[in-house]
Motif scaffolding. Structure first.
Motif: not given
Length: 270
Positions: A175-182, A204-214
């Motif tokens: 999640v943190e890695a995805a959040s640092r990307l654009r 829930p963990e998959e959801a957190a990653v998908k939310a970060a992607f979005v």
């Protein structure tokens, strides 16, 4: 048409599409919505389906049910390929940029088509083209494996704990890695797309990653075959308004179409 014959056809439609609506069934069989509801009640009593608001889903569709990526890969292949082809058209052929590809069987089909397209361009350029042109980010092991040998793709893989069921990295580090990307575009999968509940997935963990992607992407494109439409699974990861485009293989129900239009989401039927 006798009720028994009609109910058999309804049961087959539910199994094929993943969800049917009362209004669509009424139109299809030229009967009243009250008759449809009686048919659905009879089929539910027989264990053939499960009634939900506005329609019915297969009896085994529970909010936490999740098939493995191997199981999903062999289901609805023609539909997923059409969706992937429509998604590929959104990636410019002759421009550098960055895309993020979520885990899933339909997104994996997109990665396969992207790999084939760039490989063809490499062959036609006689080796004179630059080695790195498109940045592709993923947390999915199968997708990374597919693209890792392509000289025209600069592959970035997000780390984390790998879920065996989906073969995708999840967890706080992902999640943190995805959040640092654009990235320019995120191609995201979903287990459910619902008019009021939005986009959801069972874990829930998959959801957190998908939310970060979005959240991180400049443009969000959801790839979902029609069995995911009108479905709700356990964890919401985005609202409809967070999405730019939905690519699917069948017209959404009237309720979902209205909700997508109100949210400003473009719908592409592949």
């Amino acid at each position: 048409m006798f009720a028994e014959e009609r109910q058999q056809l309804i049961s087959e439609l539910v199994a094929e599409r993943g969800r049917v609506s009362v209004t669509d069934l009424a139109d299809r069989f030229s009967i009243t919505t009250e008759t449809v509801r009686r048919d659905l009640a009879a089929l539910e009593s027989a264990g053939n389906l499960r009634r939900v608001h506005g329609g019915a889903v297969p009896s085994d569709r529970l909010s936490t049910r999740e098939e493995s990526v191997v199981e999903r890969a062999i289901q609805r292949q023609p539909e997923k390929l059409r969706i992937a082809e429509a998604a590929l058209a959104l990636i410019p052929e002759n421009a550098a940029g960055s895309i993020l590809i979520d885990a899933g069987s339909t997104t994996e089909a997109l990665a396969r088509l992207l790999d084939q397209r760039t490989a063809q361009r490499t062959a036609s350029s006689n080796g004179n083209a630059p080695r790195e042109e498109l940045v592709v980010i993923t947390h999915a092991i199968p997708i990374a494996g597919r693209l890792s040998g392509n000289p025209r793709i600069a592959l970035q893989i997000l780390g984390g704990r790998v879920r065996g069921l989906t073969q995708a990295a999840v967890g706080q580090s992902t999640v943190e890695a995805a959040s640092r990307l654009r990235p320019d575009i995120a191609f995201v999968g979903a287990n459910g797309i619902h008019a009021t509940f939005g986009l959801s997935t069972p874990d829930p963990e998959e959801a957190a990653v998908k939310a970060a992607f979005v959240t991180s992407a400049r443009r969000v494109v959801v790839l979902a075959d029609s069995s995911k439409l009108d479905a709700e699974t356990l964890v919401q990861f985005a609202a409809l308004k967070d999405v730019d485009t939905v690519i699917t293989d069948h017209e959404p129900s009237e309720e979902l179409s209205a909700a997508l239009a109100e949210a400003g989401v473009d719908v592409v039927i592949a």
